[in-house]
Design a protein around this motif. Structure first.
Motif, PDB file in Angstrom:
ATOM      1  N   GLU A 155       0.823  -1.207   0.000  1.00  0.00           N
ATOM      2  CA  GLU A 155       0.000   0.000   0.000  1.00  0.00           C
ATOM      3  C   GLU A 155       0.861   1.262   0.000  1.00  0.00           C
ATOM      4  O   GLU A 155       0.532   2.248  -0.668  1.00  0.00           O
ATOM      5  CB  GLU A 155      -0.920   0.004   1.216  1.00  0.00           C
ATOM      6  N   VAL A 156       1.950   1.238   0.766  1.00  0.00           N
ATOM      7  CA  VAL A 156       2.834   2.403   0.819  1.00  0.00           C
ATOM      8  C   VAL A 156       3.460   2.653  -0.552  1.00  0.00           C
ATOM      9  O   VAL A 156       3.505   3.789  -1.043  1.00  0.00           O
ATOM     10  CB  VAL A 156       3.918   2.214   1.892  1.00  0.00           C
ATOM     11  N   VAL A 157       3.936   1.583  -1.181  1.00  0.00           N
ATOM     12  CA  VAL A 157       4.533   1.718  -2.509  1.00  0.00           C
ATOM     13  C   VAL A 157       3.502   2.258  -3.502  1.00  0.00           C
ATOM     14  O   VAL A 157       3.796   3.157  -4.308  1.00  0.00           O
ATOM     15  CB  VAL A 157       5.096   0.367  -2.987  1.00  0.00           C
ATOM     16  N   LYS A 158       2.275   1.731  -3.438  1.00  0.00           N
ATOM     17  CA  LYS A 158       1.223   2.203  -4.344  1.00  0.00           C
ATOM     18  C   LYS A 158       0.886   3.666  -4.083  1.00  0.00           C
ATOM     19  O   LYS A 158       0.703   4.449  -5.027  1.00  0.00           O
ATOM     20  CB  LYS A 158      -0.021   1.331  -4.189  1.00  0.00           C
ATOM     21  N   PHE A 159       0.810   4.046  -2.799  1.00  0.00           N
ATOM     22  CA  PHE A 159       0.513   5.438  -2.452  1.00  0.00           C
ATOM     23  C   PHE A 159       1.572   6.376  -3.009  1.00  0.00           C
ATOM     24  O   PHE A 159       1.255   7.379  -3.654  1.00  0.00           O
ATOM     25  CB  PHE A 159       0.425   5.564  -0.930  1.00  0.00           C
ATOM     26  N   PHE A 160       2.831   6.051  -2.768  1.00  0.00           N
ATOM     27  CA  PHE A 160       3.905   6.899  -3.297  1.00  0.00           C
ATOM     28  C   PHE A 160       3.866   6.942  -4.826  1.00  0.00           C
ATOM     29  O   PHE A 160       4.154   7.980  -5.435  1.00  0.00           O
ATOM     30  CB  PHE A 160       5.260   6.406  -2.819  1.00  0.00           C
ATOM     31  N   GLY A 161       3.510   5.812  -5.434  1.00  0.00           N
ATOM     32  CA  GLY A 161       3.485   5.752  -6.886  1.00  0.00           C
ATOM     33  C   GLY A 161       2.419   6.611  -7.525  1.00  0.00           C
ATOM     34  O   GLY A 161       2.519   6.971  -8.713  1.00  0.00           O
ATOM     35  N   THR A 162       1.368   6.941  -6.755  1.00  0.00           N
ATOM     36  CA  THR A 162       0.291   7.792  -7.301  1.00  0.00           C
ATOM     37  C   THR A 162       0.643   9.274  -7.241  1.00  0.00           C
ATOM     38  O   THR A 162      -0.066  10.101  -7.806  1.00  0.00           O
ATOM     39  CB  THR A 162      -1.021   7.571  -6.528  1.00  0.00           C
ATOM     40  N   ILE A 163       1.727   9.607  -6.545  1.00  0.00           N
ATOM     41  CA  ILE A 163       2.110  11.007  -6.359  1.00  0.00           C
ATOM     42  C   ILE A 163       3.082  11.397  -7.451  1.00  0.00           C
ATOM     43  O   ILE A 163       4.170  10.833  -7.563  1.00  0.00           O
ATOM     44  CB  ILE A 163       2.749  11.236  -4.982  1.00  0.00           C
ATOM     45  N   ARG A 164       2.696  12.338  -8.251  1.00  0.00           N
ATOM     46  CA  ARG A 164       3.543  12.783  -9.369  1.00  0.00           C
ATOM     47  C   ARG A 164       3.805  14.281  -9.282  1.00  0.00           C
ATOM     48  O   ARG A 164       2.987  15.010  -8.766  1.00  0.00           O
ATOM     49  CB  ARG A 164       2.879  12.462 -10.715  1.00  0.00           C
TER      50      ARG A 164
END
Length: 257
Positions: A248-257
């Protein structure tokens, strides 16, 4: 092996999913603070996640969160874990250590995005790092966040001495409010966090990072000035396994551009 100002030979390790990475044991010249920096091999990393430890932790506390560390490394992140000079609750010395480590990392790898992960006490440090904006943070995750220095003081033996030492308080704590005014996350302003997406993991069973009295009100306070804070309720006591959701943390960071 300790890296100071020159070239070093890192230790090569593997994550649980066999991603090879180089681990550097560092004493950052600018701050004198220790840190562990893990860098995935075979690609040029463009993002770094800083893990800020909880009370009584150190730079090697990231080893106790191997699932989180490995998930980030598998996704191509540099993972950096500073000691923060000990249990300083995010004070000026701790912030200087974070800034110095980011400067050290940035000179060696072309990171374009910077994220914070604060655990317990480390969340107060992360909150202050976001407030100060001395590093251009792209996002943050707070895990079982201990965001009230007053609450720590009132718990007595569980951390009171570290708050006293971190902020040079009197023995009876009569100067707690005045000396921690800018460093106590529950007294920050909503505008301090605008533009930095934050996700909070907290449990109702946690008697340290209390949802009803601290974490919940903090989240609501931030939401009055920004819609960029997310709250995820987990289960178990303070820093239980359920708090550490690497995917979830990896996915959350990945949505931030």
């Amino acid at each position: 092996m300790t890296t100071r100002a020159g070239a070093v030979e890192p230790v090569t390790r593997r994550t649980a999913h066999h991603t090879r990475y180089d681990e550097y044991a560092v004493t950052v010249p600018r701050s004198g603070d220790r840190a562990v920096v893990a860098v995935p091999r075979g690609a040029t990393p463009s993002a770094v996640a800083y893990y800020l430890h909880g009370r009584s932790g150190d730079e090697r506390s990231i080893d106790d969160r191997a699932g989180l560390r490995d998930g980030l490394l598998d996704a191509g992140y540099v993972v950096a874990s500073p000691y923060l000079h000990g249990d300083l609750w995010g004070n000026r010395s701790a912030q200087d250590a974070v800034v110095a480590l980011d400067a050290w990392v940035s000179r060696r790898w072309p990171v374009l995005r910077r994220f914070l992960i604060g655990e317990s006490m480390g969340s107060n440090a992360a909150a202050n790092a976001v407030r100060l904006r001395e590093v251009p943070w792209d996002g943050a995750v707070f895990i079982a966040p201990s965001l009230s220095l007053r609450a720590v003081w009132e718990r007595g033996e569980h951390g009171r001495d570290t708050v006293r030492d971190a902020f040079d308080l009197s023995a009876d704590g009569h100067d707690l409010e005045s000396k921690t005014e800018h460093w106590d996350a529950v007294r920050h302003r909503p505008g301090d966090y605008v533009g930095v997406p934050i996700r909070v993991y907290a449990s109702r069973e946690d008697e340290v990072a209390n949802i009803a009295g601290v974490t919940g009100p903090w989240v609501e306070m931030i939401r009055r000035g920004s819609d960029s804070v997310e709250f995820v309720e987990v289960s178990g006591p303070h820093v239980s396994e359920d708090h550490f959701r690497a995917a979830e943390v990896v996915k959350f960071f990945g949505t931030i551009r």
